[in-house]
Write a protein that holds these residues in place. Structure first.
Motif, PDB file in Angstrom:
ATOM      1  N   ASN A   1       0.820  -1.218   0.000  1.00 61.27           N
ATOM      2  CA  ASN A   1       0.000   0.000   0.000  1.00 61.27           C
ATOM      3  C   ASN A   1       0.856   1.271   0.000  1.00 61.27           C
ATOM      4  O   ASN A   1       0.519   2.251   0.644  1.00 61.27           O
ATOM      5  CB  ASN A   1      -0.991   0.034   1.169  1.00 61.27           C
ATOM      6  CG  ASN A   1      -2.160  -0.880   0.935  1.00 61.27           C
ATOM      7  OD1 ASN A   1      -2.358  -1.369  -0.170  1.00 61.27           O
ATOM      8  ND2 ASN A   1      -2.933  -1.116   1.971  1.00 61.27           N
TER       9      ASN A   1
ATOM     10  N   SER B   1       2.528   2.539  -8.325  1.00 57.92           N
ATOM     11  CA  SER B   1       1.816   1.488  -9.051  1.00 57.92           C
ATOM     12  C   SER B   1       2.757   0.350  -9.449  1.00 57.92           C
ATOM     13  O   SER B   1       2.348  -0.599 -10.095  1.00 57.92           O
ATOM     14  CB  SER B   1       1.160   2.076 -10.302  1.00 57.92           C
ATOM     15  OG  SER B   1       2.144   2.622 -11.145  1.00 57.92           O
ATOM     16  N   GLU B   2       4.024   0.462  -9.056  1.00 58.12           N
ATOM     17  CA  GLU B   2       5.021  -0.559  -9.386  1.00 58.12           C
ATOM     18  C   GLU B   2       5.178  -1.547  -8.232  1.00 58.12           C
ATOM     19  O   GLU B   2       4.945  -1.211  -7.069  1.00 58.12           O
ATOM     20  CB  GLU B   2       6.381   0.094  -9.679  1.00 58.12           C
ATOM     21  CG  GLU B   2       6.373   1.083 -10.823  1.00 58.12           C
ATOM     22  CD  GLU B   2       6.158   0.425 -12.171  1.00 58.12           C
ATOM     23  OE1 GLU B   2       6.566  -0.729 -12.356  1.00 58.12           O
ATOM     24  OE2 GLU B   2       5.565   1.088 -13.038  1.00 58.12           O
ATOM     25  N   VAL B   3       5.611  -2.737  -8.571  1.00 58.38           N
ATOM     26  CA  VAL B   3       5.907  -3.746  -7.555  1.00 58.38           C
ATOM     27  C   VAL B   3       7.172  -3.305  -6.810  1.00 58.38           C
ATOM     28  O   VAL B   3       8.156  -2.912  -7.430  1.00 58.38           O
ATOM     29  CB  VAL B   3       6.127  -5.127  -8.213  1.00 58.38           C
ATOM     30  CG1 VAL B   3       6.517  -6.169  -7.173  1.00 58.38           C
ATOM     31  CG2 VAL B   3       4.895  -5.554  -8.965  1.00 58.38           C
TER      32      VAL B   3
ATOM     33  N   CYS C   1       4.246  -9.930 -10.257  1.00 65.21           N
ATOM     34  CA  CYS C   1       3.407  -8.738 -10.351  1.00 65.21           C
ATOM     35  C   CYS C   1       1.939  -9.089 -10.098  1.00 65.21           C
ATOM     36  O   CYS C   1       1.252  -8.424  -9.307  1.00 65.21           O
ATOM     37  CB  CYS C   1       3.588  -8.094 -11.719  1.00 65.21           C
ATOM     38  SG  CYS C   1       2.775  -6.513 -11.900  1.00 65.21           S
ATOM     39  N   LYS C   2       1.433 -10.149 -10.751  1.00 65.09           N
ATOM     40  CA  LYS C   2       0.031 -10.549 -10.569  1.00 65.09           C
ATOM     41  C   LYS C   2      -0.235 -10.925  -9.115  1.00 65.09           C
ATOM     42  O   LYS C   2      -1.232 -10.523  -8.519  1.00 65.09           O
ATOM     43  CB  LYS C   2      -0.287 -11.740 -11.473  1.00 65.09           C
ATOM     44  CG  LYS C   2      -0.326 -11.409 -12.935  1.00 65.09           C
ATOM     45  CD  LYS C   2      -0.563 -12.675 -13.742  1.00 65.09           C
ATOM     46  CE  LYS C   2      -0.241 -12.430 -15.203  1.00 65.09           C
ATOM     47  NZ  LYS C   2      -0.238 -13.674 -15.960  1.00 65.09           N
TER      48      LYS C   2
ATOM     49  N   TRP D   1      -0.298  -7.831  -6.566  1.00 64.80           N
ATOM     50  CA  TRP D   1      -1.458  -6.942  -6.590  1.00 64.80           C
ATOM     51  C   TRP D   1      -2.771  -7.646  -6.251  1.00 64.80           C
ATOM     52  O   TRP D   1      -3.789  -6.997  -6.058  1.00 64.80           O
ATOM     53  CB  TRP D   1      -1.559  -6.241  -7.937  1.00 64.80           C
ATOM     54  CG  TRP D   1      -0.402  -5.314  -8.148  1.00 64.80           C
ATOM     55  CD1 TRP D   1       0.539  -5.407  -9.112  1.00 64.80           C
ATOM     56  CD2 TRP D   1      -0.047  -4.171  -7.360  1.00 64.80           C
ATOM     57  NE1 TRP D   1       1.467  -4.399  -8.975  1.00 64.80           N
ATOM     58  CE2 TRP D   1       1.130  -3.619  -7.911  1.00 64.80           C
ATOM     59  CE3 TRP D   1      -0.599  -3.561  -6.242  1.00 64.80           C
ATOM     60  CZ2 TRP D   1       1.755  -2.501  -7.378  1.00 64.80           C
ATOM     61  CZ3 TRP D   1       0.035  -2.441  -5.715  1.00 64.80           C
ATOM     62  CH2 TRP D   1       1.190  -1.923  -6.280  1.00 64.80           C
ATOM     63  N   ASP D   2      -2.766  -8.955  -6.136  1.00 61.11           N
ATOM     64  CA  ASP D   2      -3.973  -9.690  -5.759  1.00 61.11           C
ATOM     65  C   ASP D   2      -4.129  -9.622  -4.236  1.00 61.11           C
ATOM     66  O   ASP D   2      -3.317 -10.177  -3.497  1.00 61.11           O
ATOM     67  CB  ASP D   2      -3.849 -11.147  -6.222  1.00 61.11           C
ATOM     68  CG  ASP D   2      -5.096 -11.962  -5.927  1.00 61.11           C
ATOM     69  OD1 ASP D   2      -6.092 -11.396  -5.407  1.00 61.11           O
ATOM     70  OD2 ASP D   2      -5.077 -13.162  -6.236  1.00 61.11           O
TER      71      ASP D   2
ATOM     72  N   LYS E   1       2.845 -12.603   0.353  1.00 62.69           N
ATOM     73  CA  LYS E   1       3.370 -11.761  -0.730  1.00 62.69           C
ATOM     74  C   LYS E   1       4.864 -12.051  -0.863  1.00 62.69           C
ATOM     75  O   LYS E   1       5.536 -12.391   0.103  1.00 62.69           O
ATOM     76  CB  LYS E   1       3.176 -10.276  -0.427  1.00 62.69           C
ATOM     77  CG  LYS E   1       1.756  -9.848  -0.232  1.00 62.69           C
ATOM     78  CD  LYS E   1       1.032  -9.783  -1.525  1.00 62.69           C
ATOM     79  CE  LYS E   1      -0.380  -9.245  -1.310  1.00 62.69           C
ATOM     80  NZ  LYS E   1      -1.242  -9.549  -2.415  1.00 62.69           N
TER      81      LYS E   1
END
Length: 185
Positions: free
Chosen positions: A64, A68-70, A106-107, A110-111, A117
């Motif tokens: 958080n 917007s990047e990992v 990445c997928k 963001w899930d 994680k």
């Protein structure tokens, strides 16, 4: 250690393959467990201790954050000889070539339902020499040059008479016509 909603987890030991290897630059993928009561609304931070609790890395925002990047954690370790002198860490955006190679990271990141994680950590080592080699070469070269100069002056002064006699003979030979000394019979 993790921090979520002002609640800290206990310290978790990292297994060997996730730890930095002394003086070896490497990248590892660590897993972060889902914190108790996680809703996804608040940031999740982690912290590290390195070198048998000698160096504490401050809280690093990994979930958080305002990007917007990992995220990727860039850990910089400084050493001299066999001693660890310091550790710094920061959260950076994962380079795009990593995301291109491993799109599942990445997928998964963001899930909101996918836990644990995974965070990539890049360990980079920097050797700090206590001896300045370049300055040492300058001092060594400079002192050798000064010693050569002093030695050549000493040699010239100690053989002043021989040098004067040599110069007289050389001048006398060069002033004789015909380029040489005549034989007397």
């Amino acid at each position: 250690m993790g921090l979520y909603h002002s609640s800290r987890t206990g310290w978790h030991d990292m297994i060997g393959r996730h730890c930095p290897i002394f003086a070896v630059n490497c990248e590892v993928l660590i897993s972060i467990p889902k914190p108790v009561g996680y809703t996804g609304a608040d940031p999740y931070k982690i912290s590290f201790q390195v070198g048998r609790e000698k160096f504490l890395v401050p809280w690093l925002l990994v979930v958080n954050r305002k990007s917007s990047e990992v995220p990727m954690i860039d850990v910089h370790l400084r050493y001299s000889g066999s001693d660890l002198h310091g550790v710094t860490a920061k959260v950076v955006d994962m380079p795009h070539h990593y995301v291109d190679i491993h799109p599942e990271i990445c997928k998964q990141f963001w899930d909101p339902q996918q836990w644990p994680k995974h965070i990539l950590i890049r360990y980079t080592w920097e050797e700090q020499s206590e001896i300045d080699v370049t300055a040492g070469f300058y001092v060594l070269f400079g002192s050798g040059l000064v010693q050569c100069f002093i030695l050549s002056i000493y040699i010239l002064q100690s053989s002043r008479e021989k040098l004067a006699r040599f110069l007289k003979e050389a001048v006398a030979e060069s002033s004789i016509p015909g380029g040489g000394v005549a034989k007397v019979e």
